[in-house]
Design a protein around this motif. Structure first.
Motif, PDB file in Angstrom:
ATOM      1  N   ILE A 284       0.808  -1.192  -0.144  1.00 11.90           N
ATOM      2  CA  ILE A 284       0.012  -0.049  -0.102  1.00 11.90           C
ATOM      3  C   ILE A 284       0.938   1.494   0.007  1.00 11.90           C
ATOM      4  CG2 ILE A 284      -1.604   1.399   1.264  1.00 11.90           C
ATOM      5  CD1 ILE A 284      -2.906  -1.124   2.168  1.00 11.90           C
ATOM      6  N   GLY A 285       0.921   2.134  -1.089  1.00 14.56           N
ATOM      7  CA  GLY A 285       1.727   3.399  -1.213  1.00 14.56           C
ATOM      8  C   GLY A 285       2.877   3.003  -0.876  1.00 14.56           C
ATOM      9  N   GLY A 286       3.368   1.778  -1.738  1.00 14.45           N
ATOM     10  CA  GLY A 286       4.954   1.472  -1.638  1.00 14.45           C
ATOM     11  C   GLY A 286       5.390   0.725  -0.521  1.00 14.45           C
ATOM     12  N   ARG A 287       4.548   0.679   0.485  1.00 18.50           N
ATOM     13  CA  ARG A 287       5.158  -0.058   1.720  1.00 18.50           C
ATOM     14  C   ARG A 287       4.238  -1.416   2.026  1.00 18.50           C
ATOM     15  NH1 ARG A 287       7.509   3.853   5.309  1.00 18.50           N
ATOM     16  NH2 ARG A 287       7.320   6.155   4.472  1.00 18.50           N
ATOM     17  N   TRP A 288       5.333  -2.533   2.340  1.00 18.95           N
ATOM     18  CA  TRP A 288       4.640  -3.765   2.428  1.00 18.95           C
ATOM     19  C   TRP A 288       3.661  -4.010   3.866  1.00 18.95           C
ATOM     20  CZ3 TRP A 288       5.198  -7.742  -0.824  1.00 18.95           C
ATOM     21  CH2 TRP A 288       6.177  -7.519  -1.749  1.00 18.95           C
ATOM     22  N   ARG A 289       2.699  -4.673   3.539  1.00 19.99           N
ATOM     23  CA  ARG A 289       1.790  -5.192   4.511  1.00 19.99           C
ATOM     24  C   ARG A 289       1.599  -6.544   4.642  1.00 19.99           C
ATOM     25  NH1 ARG A 289       3.127  -0.959   5.889  1.00 19.99           N
ATOM     26  NH2 ARG A 289       1.921   1.152   6.347  1.00 19.99           N
ATOM     27  N   ILE A 290       1.742  -7.220   5.720  1.00 29.02           N
ATOM     28  CA  ILE A 290       1.805  -8.586   5.910  1.00 29.02           C
ATOM     29  C   ILE A 290       0.708  -9.008   6.786  1.00 29.02           C
ATOM     30  CG2 ILE A 290       3.213 -10.604   6.156  1.00 29.02           C
ATOM     31  CD1 ILE A 290       4.911  -7.376   6.203  1.00 29.02           C
ATOM     32  N   PRO A 291      -0.302  -9.999   6.372  1.00 28.88           N
ATOM     33  CA  PRO A 291      -1.217 -10.550   7.291  1.00 28.88           C
ATOM     34  C   PRO A 291      -0.807 -11.349   8.273  1.00 28.88           C
ATOM     35  CG  PRO A 291      -1.878 -10.923   4.797  1.00 28.88           C
ATOM     36  CD  PRO A 291      -0.384 -10.459   4.920  1.00 28.88           C
ATOM     37  N   LYS A 292      -1.238 -11.279   9.573  1.00 27.25           N
ATOM     38  CA  LYS A 292      -0.640 -11.902  10.889  1.00 27.25           C
ATOM     39  C   LYS A 292      -0.525 -13.433  10.503  1.00 27.25           C
ATOM     40  CE  LYS A 292      -2.012 -12.580  15.605  1.00 27.25           C
ATOM     41  NZ  LYS A 292      -2.844 -12.149  16.718  1.00 27.25           N
ATOM     42  N   GLU A 293      -1.676 -14.005   9.777  1.00 24.14           N
ATOM     43  CA  GLU A 293      -1.909 -15.384   9.717  1.00 24.14           C
ATOM     44  C   GLU A 293      -0.828 -15.842   8.729  1.00 24.14           C
ATOM     45  OE1 GLU A 293      -5.427 -15.694   6.350  1.00 24.14           O
ATOM     46  OE2 GLU A 293      -5.974 -15.250   8.587  1.00 24.14           O
ATOM     47  N   ASN A 294      -0.552 -15.008   7.743  1.00 26.78           N
ATOM     48  CA  ASN A 294       0.684 -15.575   6.763  1.00 26.78           C
ATOM     49  C   ASN A 294       2.075 -15.364   7.748  1.00 26.78           C
ATOM     50  OD1 ASN A 294       1.876 -14.177   3.789  1.00 26.78           O
ATOM     51  ND2 ASN A 294       0.742 -16.059   3.811  1.00 26.78           N
ATOM     52  N   ILE A 295       2.157 -14.588   8.449  1.00 25.69           N
ATOM     53  CA  ILE A 295       3.475 -14.496   9.334  1.00 25.69           C
ATOM     54  C   ILE A 295       3.437 -15.831  10.118  1.00 25.69           C
ATOM     55  CG2 ILE A 295       4.797 -13.517  11.470  1.00 25.69           C
ATOM     56  CD1 ILE A 295       3.872 -10.811  10.031  1.00 25.69           C
ATOM     57  N   LEU A 296       2.443 -16.270  10.846  1.00 23.78           N
ATOM     58  CA  LEU A 296       2.274 -17.314  11.729  1.00 23.78           C
ATOM     59  C   LEU A 296       2.474 -18.703  10.651  1.00 23.78           C
ATOM     60  CD1 LEU A 296      -0.625 -16.549  14.015  1.00 23.78           C
ATOM     61  CD2 LEU A 296       1.735 -16.168  14.284  1.00 23.78           C
ATOM     62  N   ALA A 297       2.081 -18.752   9.626  1.00 23.02           N
ATOM     63  CA  ALA A 297       2.414 -19.797   8.715  1.00 23.02           C
ATOM     64  C   ALA A 297       3.615 -19.976   8.565  1.00 23.02           C
ATOM     65  CB  ALA A 297       1.504 -19.599   7.462  1.00 23.02           C
ATOM     66  N   LEU A 298       4.264 -18.907   8.266  1.00 23.49           N
ATOM     67  CA  LEU A 298       5.858 -19.028   7.770  1.00 23.49           C
ATOM     68  C   LEU A 298       6.698 -19.636   8.969  1.00 23.49           C
ATOM     69  CD1 LEU A 298       8.261 -18.505   6.091  1.00 23.49           C
ATOM     70  CD2 LEU A 298       8.317 -16.294   6.840  1.00 23.49           C
ATOM     71  N   ALA A 299       6.165 -18.919  10.076  1.00 23.61           N
ATOM     72  CA  ALA A 299       6.848 -19.391  11.609  1.00 23.61           C
ATOM     73  C   ALA A 299       6.522 -20.976  11.600  1.00 23.61           C
ATOM     74  CB  ALA A 299       6.284 -18.619  12.810  1.00 23.61           C
ATOM     75  N   GLN A 300       5.323 -21.502  11.315  1.00 16.80           N
ATOM     76  CA  GLN A 300       5.102 -23.017  11.689  1.00 16.80           C
ATOM     77  C   GLN A 300       5.844 -23.693  10.581  1.00 16.80           C
ATOM     78  OE1 GLN A 300       3.075 -24.314  13.607  1.00 16.80           O
ATOM     79  NE2 GLN A 300       3.622 -26.473  12.735  1.00 16.80           N
ATOM     80  N   SER A 301       6.224 -23.391   9.255  1.00 21.32           N
ATOM     81  CA  SER A 301       6.848 -23.847   8.248  1.00 21.32           C
ATOM     82  C   SER A 301       8.272 -24.043   8.530  1.00 21.32           C
ATOM     83  CB  SER A 301       6.626 -23.239   6.909  1.00 21.32           C
ATOM     84  OG  SER A 301       7.372 -22.074   6.702  1.00 21.32           O
ATOM     85  N   MET A 302       8.787 -22.771   9.374  1.00 18.33           N
ATOM     86  CA  MET A 302      10.315 -22.841   9.671  1.00 18.33           C
ATOM     87  C   MET A 302      10.355 -23.482  10.857  1.00 18.33           C
ATOM     88  SD  MET A 302      10.888 -18.813   8.606  1.00 18.33           S
ATOM     89  CE  MET A 302      12.599 -18.638   9.049  1.00 18.33           C
ATOM     90  N   TYR A 303       9.672 -23.450  11.983  1.00 15.88           N
ATOM     91  CA  TYR A 303      10.002 -23.917  13.282  1.00 15.88           C
ATOM     92  C   TYR A 303       9.108 -25.035  13.952  1.00 15.88           C
ATOM     93  CZ  TYR A 303      12.501 -19.475  13.222  1.00 15.88           C
ATOM     94  OH  TYR A 303      13.431 -18.592  12.792  1.00 15.88           O
ATOM     95  N   GLY A 304       7.892 -25.357  13.040  1.00 14.94           N
ATOM     96  CA  GLY A 304       7.085 -26.239  13.357  1.00 14.94           C
ATOM     97  C   GLY A 304       7.805 -27.808  13.583  1.00 14.94           C
ATOM     98  N   LYS A 305       6.971 -28.665  14.087  1.00 16.20           N
ATOM     99  CA  LYS A 305       7.303 -29.906  14.184  1.00 16.20           C
ATOM    100  C   LYS A 305       7.635 -30.727  12.883  1.00 16.20           C
ATOM    101  CE  LYS A 305       5.818 -34.123  16.603  1.00 16.20           C
ATOM    102  NZ  LYS A 305       4.611 -34.541  17.448  1.00 16.20           N
ATOM    103  N   LYS A 306       8.659 -31.254  12.920  1.00 14.85           N
ATOM    104  CA  LYS A 306       9.001 -31.971  11.486  1.00 14.85           C
ATOM    105  C   LYS A 306       8.822 -33.445  11.827  1.00 14.85           C
ATOM    106  CE  LYS A 306      11.964 -28.431  10.344  1.00 14.85           C
ATOM    107  NZ  LYS A 306      12.414 -27.836   9.147  1.00 14.85           N
ATOM    108  N   ASP A 307       8.428 -34.069  10.783  1.00 11.32           N
ATOM    109  CA  ASP A 307       8.097 -35.715  11.009  1.00 11.32           C
ATOM    110  C   ASP A 307       9.479 -36.437  10.563  1.00 11.32           C
ATOM    111  OD1 ASP A 307       5.095 -35.441   9.050  1.00 11.32           O
ATOM    112  OD2 ASP A 307       5.476 -35.306  11.353  1.00 11.32           O
ATOM    113  N   ASN A 308       9.862 -37.340  11.226  1.00 13.74           N
ATOM    114  CA  ASN A 308      11.131 -38.046  11.121  1.00 13.74           C
ATOM    115  C   ASN A 308      11.056 -39.091  10.359  1.00 13.74           C
ATOM    116  OD1 ASN A 308      12.332 -36.454  12.938  1.00 13.74           O
ATOM    117  ND2 ASN A 308      12.064 -37.559  14.746  1.00 13.74           N
TER     118      ASN A 308
END
Length: 74
Positions: free
Chosen positions: A50-74
């Motif tokens: 918006i106006g050249g500045r990034w806006r990020i939905p909270k749920e998108n940030i939480l999904a990235l955190a889950q993909s980066m730090y979430g439980k991994k299957d062995n």
């Protein structure tokens, strides 16, 4: 008087529904350039500008955190 860095990061509860680049960086405790790099690499596909500045939905940030730090299957 120098400002102490926030070592706690931004909590999920304190995070607004639509975040800025600085809030993204604070949440993950990374630099602003790293956060911008993630946006340019489309790691947060629902992010928009918006106006050249990034806006990020909270749920998108939480999904990235889950993909980066979430439980991994062995």
């Amino acid at each position: 008087m120098s400002k102490e860095p926030n070592v706690e990061g931004l909590s999920i509860e304190a995070m607004p529904e639509i975040c800025t680049v600085d809030e993204l960086a604070e949440f993950f405790r990374v630099t602003r350039p790293t956060a911008i790099k993630w946006l340019k690499e489309d790691k947060l596909p629902e992010a928009f500008k918006i106006g050249g500045r990034w806006r990020i939905p909270k749920e998108n940030i939480l999904a990235l955190a889950q993909s980066m730090y979430g439980k991994k299957d062995n």
